[in-house]
Write an enzyme that holds these catalytic residues in place. Structure first.
Site, PDB file in Angstrom:
ATOM      1  N   LEU C 216       0.822  -1.209   0.000  1.00 29.35           N
ATOM      2  CA  LEU C 216       0.000   0.000   0.000  1.00 29.35           C
ATOM      3  C   LEU C 216       0.864   1.271   0.000  1.00 29.35           C
ATOM      4  CD1 LEU C 216      -3.028   0.586   0.039  1.00 29.35           C
ATOM      5  CD2 LEU C 216      -2.947   0.607   2.508  1.00 29.35           C
ATOM      6  N   HIS C 217       2.165   1.104   0.043  1.00 27.61           N
ATOM      7  CA  HIS C 217       3.056   2.259   0.104  1.00 27.61           C
ATOM      8  C   HIS C 217       3.874   2.379  -1.156  1.00 27.61           C
ATOM      9  CE1 HIS C 217       2.133   1.131   4.178  1.00 27.61           C
ATOM     10  NE2 HIS C 217       2.281   2.380   4.497  1.00 27.61           N
ATOM     11  N   GLY C 218       3.324   1.891  -2.241  1.00 23.99           N
ATOM     12  CA  GLY C 218       4.075   1.982  -3.468  1.00 23.99           C
ATOM     13  C   GLY C 218       5.155   0.932  -3.588  1.00 23.99           C
TER      14      GLY C 218
END
Ligand SMILES: Nc1ncnc2c1ncn2[C@@H]1O[C@H](COP(=O)(O)OP(=O)(O)O)[C@@H](O)[C@H]1O
Ligand SMILES: Nc1ncnc2c1ncn2[C@@H]1O[C@H](COP(=O)(O)OP(=O)(O)O)[C@@H](O)[C@H]1O
Ligand SMILES: [Mg+2]
Ligand SMILES: [Mg+2]
Ligand SMILES: [Mg+2]
Ligand SMILES: [Mg+2]
Lengths: 217, 330, 330, 217
Positions: C216-218
């Site tokens: 979810l953080h790239g």
């Protein structure tokens, strides 16, 4: 007019040829429409003619050419949506419902084409030079009418009117749109041929080929 | 770009299928038509608001069907107005006998198709009115020539609230017209979207540039500008809207900062941090602002600012509770 | 890419400023801290749920603060856990004397910072519990080593509903743990996002490929696959989740099909049209499915599927009304 | 130890030099962190040291070196966030609070470095070989300790320990992460140097330059 096949069958072939022409040019139409519009013109015309072909085939067994064409137009409209769905659908439908009986002479066809054209003009409220499909249809209908008045048979009259249609289509390149989605973009549409003027030319050309093949005088 | 699909030709039908499966607690499919309506069918004694347009703009249009909002939505293919036939079928499926008000954005395809649908519905005895939304100030100097973009949401909310509280057909229609008269939007785009089955975007924006006056259907903007920092975009948006404010409309306004698809919430909040100061400096009294995606253009990059100038009637309509897949307020 | 900003260094502060300006009717800024809480401050006699994590995931986390949901959110910089100090300050600002439950996704930075915040808050006499969410089945075979992704939403909803109806600290904490135990997610990515001020995406996906098990953080996925049509993605997602279903959890489940940012609603509905059939075929009884963006990663392209297996308690908690900037249900 | 400047001033210069080194390498750190992490390591370290520098400057007038450093560490933590915010902040803070009085010999510094290291290890629960900043810090601290035990003055001891730190940093290239965000990606992290191991090396190197310049024996 003397034909080998039933006129309903020829009418069905015309709709089929129109679909084939649109599918062949679908990417080009999408591209033209993406310059100043929303890029869906190829997909919309394909959707419309796909549905129209199915309906034409069903109608063709029992009906007249007029019935085939008006049914195809109604179905085109229902399936295609969008501006061209309304306009082209209405055009095809009005041509069909004005082709009386089985007497498909160049004169009766001219009458039907004029009714079709009038309905497009009144629905869309566009004029010659507004950079729409009318820029193809108006010169085509005029040239066809002249040939018909001179007694030219249907297939030849149709052929003889295509160059005017093509010139009309090409003339939209230098126009600034003032109707439809691309009207908002004004100058941005300059230099690009109108997608509707283009697709309707391909349709007219495809129909011309079917008539030349199948309407032996 | 649009990446998830099975077959581009079936895209719309599958999206309706998926939407109906997901939100069956709120809406139901209209039988034999490309549209949805409130679960259980039209509600007796209420005017039905029927909204619609091309797909690719979720939550426009189907996401705004529900109590306090639209009675139904008719859904065209990606970026294509639904056909007159579909509109006619959906009109029949939502009318509870009190009449139907169409609400849709001003695009020539939609105008033609909704008018054809109306014509046929009227022949069947349905009483139909139209509210054609024209909030995009960039699209034309003349108000009624303008396109409809994210301002659709405010007009639909007013229409829906009026219909659900039991107003007459004339009243619902009048509030819709009034809401539209008081709504203005202006948008910017940073990149085009790609429709299902294609690999090239509808338009591209050169690095370091942005497009002013975007269309909601992937049309490029009406002019190109240098890319600006947030605070300058904020200034420009407010300036453009206020230059075109409705006459004698007061200073209280709803505000929607709307993301087009790929311009995400954090960026919108950063932009809003400049917008609200700018609006305050211009004397606009902001009521219940919204920073969200309420009218998208697939994955287009860009955003728009909408103001709807309020009076007491419109404020009451906005505050009325509603519940739909994409907008619920109590 | 992220295009709207003034100065990357001020991005977070401006986004908080904009968020607070927009949703001041629901939340307020916590004085002297990077966070927000329900408008009017902590509510007497209620346990406070404090959620948080890096920014760039809206509506996680600040968009889920409000009645029936979190009492407050502590906001880190883009993709960076908030610091222990900020967490400490926000803990003090939300505790009404009934104790605080932290809810956040399992990332080592968050675990360290929340634990430091807890330590300091406890020294000041605050009673603190933690629910560390670990729904991402792709990230580890061991349940408590897994990352938290979109499943956060279901756990926060359970925590919030329990706290707002007046449950004790132990009870709220236990429901949170229970909700986490029953939540599983699996995601795919089609393209990376670009953080403010940078021009290159965090990762790229080759054309015709997709990444399985996105972060979810790239973070890129844990493995790469050929790009698949919607129905095959649906099959894979369901298979992966069911292979890891919680033991003896029954067959009723909440479902969230979550867009990461640039994978838009229409695509998600098309995917859902295959998912719901697949879930039904596997005997899953879907309850109130959601197709939306409830945990994003800036403008990353991709999506995730989350299931939370329900029992009567969890269903009641999910149904309880709530009102926040990004999630309202009646 | 004989110094020209006050130790608090030197400590402040160390923090300033660390910031400058991070800013110089910010893009590289962002890139390293984007391979298997979330790309924010450069930004986070910069945020932390920017805030730390401000605080150090304020503290420097009145405080000791220890006070400057522990204040800077606390502020680093508060501002940076993320895994490195917690870890590096804790590291700096623990070093500062273990630098007793104004007696900054290589031995007292070694004691402080060991306390800092221990706190990072206990907070992060990582070990040598886990592909974290510990892979730089552990060999650095060991080498520094050896030099200190041999009586080497502070600035030289620091210099002499840098090659071990560098080797440690470089060794992370061939490791598979098992802590922190990139742990999830396992093999994907192979071949890329750990961002935290890299940034902390730049910090150690920058501090070394300040000590060499400003701590005249
Ligand atoms: N008012 C109008 N009158 C005549 N033709 C029109 C009008 N509006 C649009 N068109 C034609 O329709 C074409 C666009 O069709 P299409 O892209 O399928 O519809 P849409 O604009 O709804 O996306 C234009 O290129 C133009 O030729
Ligand atoms: N548990 C841990 N122990 C030691 N170092 C760690 C740990 N977790 C992460 N790190 C270090 O932190 C670095 C990442 O920092 P950063 O990118 O700023 O934080 P985040 O992972 O929160 O984005 C890693 O390269 C690694 O060196
Ligand atoms: Mg078009
Ligand atoms: Mg269209
Ligand atoms: Mg991070
Ligand atoms: Mg990182």
């Amino acid at each position: 007019m003397d034909v080998m096949k039933s006129q309903a069958t020829i009418a069905t072939h015309c709709i089929e040829a129109a679909l084939a022409a649109i599918l062949e040019h679908e990417d080009e139409l999408a591209h033209l429409d993406s310059v100043a519009g929303d890029g869906d013109h190829g997909a919309g015309m394909a959707r419309g003619f796909r549905a129209a072909v199915e309906r034409a085939r069903t109608a063709s067994g029992s009906g007249t050419a007029g019935a085939v064409i008006s049914n195809a137009g109604t179905e085109f409209s229902r399936a295609a949506g969008g501006a061209s769905g309304a306009l082209v659908g209405m055009y095809v439908m009005m041509i069909g419902s004005n082709l009386s009986g089985d007497n498909m002479s160049s004169e009766t066809v001219h009458h039907a084409l004029r009714q079709g054209l009038a309905s497009v003009a009144s629905l869309g409220k566009a004029q010659l030079g507004d950079k729409t499909m009318l820029d193809t249809l108006i010169p085509f209908t005029r040239a066809f009418g002249e040939a018909a008045a001179a007694g030219t048979p249907l297939a030849q009259a149709w052929q003889s009117a295509l160059p005017a249609a093509r010139m009309g289509m090409e003339s939209t390149k230098d126009m600034i749109a003032s109707r439809g989605r691309s009207a908002v973009l004004k100058e941005r549409s300059l230099g690009t041929q109108d997608p509707g003027a283009t697709s309707i030319y391909y349709v007219l050309e495809a129909v011309g080929r079917v008539l030349a093949e199948e309407c032996k005088p | 770009m649009t990446r998830i699909w099975n077959n581009p030709i079936e895209f719309k039908d599958q999206l309706i299928d998926g939407f109906v499966a997901a939100y069956g607690r709120i809406i139901e499919r209209i039988p034999d038509a490309s549209g949805v309506r409130v679960k259980g069918g039209p509600v007796a004694d209420k005017v039905a608001v029927l909204i619609g347009g091309g797909s690719g703009h979720y939550p426009l249009f189907c996401g705004l069907v529900g109590k306090g909002l639209a009675m139904g939505a008719v859904m065209g293919d990606i970026f294509a107005s639904p056909s007159g036939e579909e509109i006619y079928r959906c009109t029949k499926a939502v009318d509870a006998g009190k009449g139907v008000v169409y609400g849709y954005g001003n695009y020539s395809g939609d105008v033609m198709n909704f008018s054809m649908g109306e014509m046929r519905a009227k022949m069947d005895g349905h009483d139909v009115r139209q509210v054609v939304i024209s909030d995009d100030v960039a699209s034309s100097p003349e108000f009624d020539q303008r396109r409809g973009i994210a301002g659709d949401f405010f007009v639909f909310k007013a229409l829906g609230a009026s219909a659900w509280r039991g107003d007459s057909l004339d009243t619902v229609h009048a509030f819709g017209q009034h809401a539209n008269q008081r709504t203005r939007s202006f948008g910017v785009a940073f990149g085009g979207c790609t429709v299902p089955g294609r690999t090239e975007p509808l338009f591209t924006v050169d690095p370091g540039k942005m497009e002013l006056g975007l269309g909601l259907h992937g049309e490029p903007g009406v002019e190109t500008s240098e890319m600006l920092p947030g605070k300058d975009i904020a200034r420009m948006m407010v300036d453009r809207l206020l230059a075109d404010a409705p006459q004698a409309a007061g200073s209280r306004a709803l505000v929607l900062l709307n993301g087009l698809g790929s311009t995400k919430y954090e960026e919108l909040f950063v932009l809003y941090s400049d917008l609200y100061k700018r609006l305050a400096a211009e004397g606009i009294e902001v009521y219940k602002p919204i920073v969200d995606e309420l009218g998208t253009s697939l994955n287009m990059a860009g955003c728009s600012l909408t103001l709807m100038w309020l009076d007491d009637d419109l404020q009451t309509l906005f505050d009325a509770p509603s519940e739909s897949a994409a907008w619920t307020n109590m």
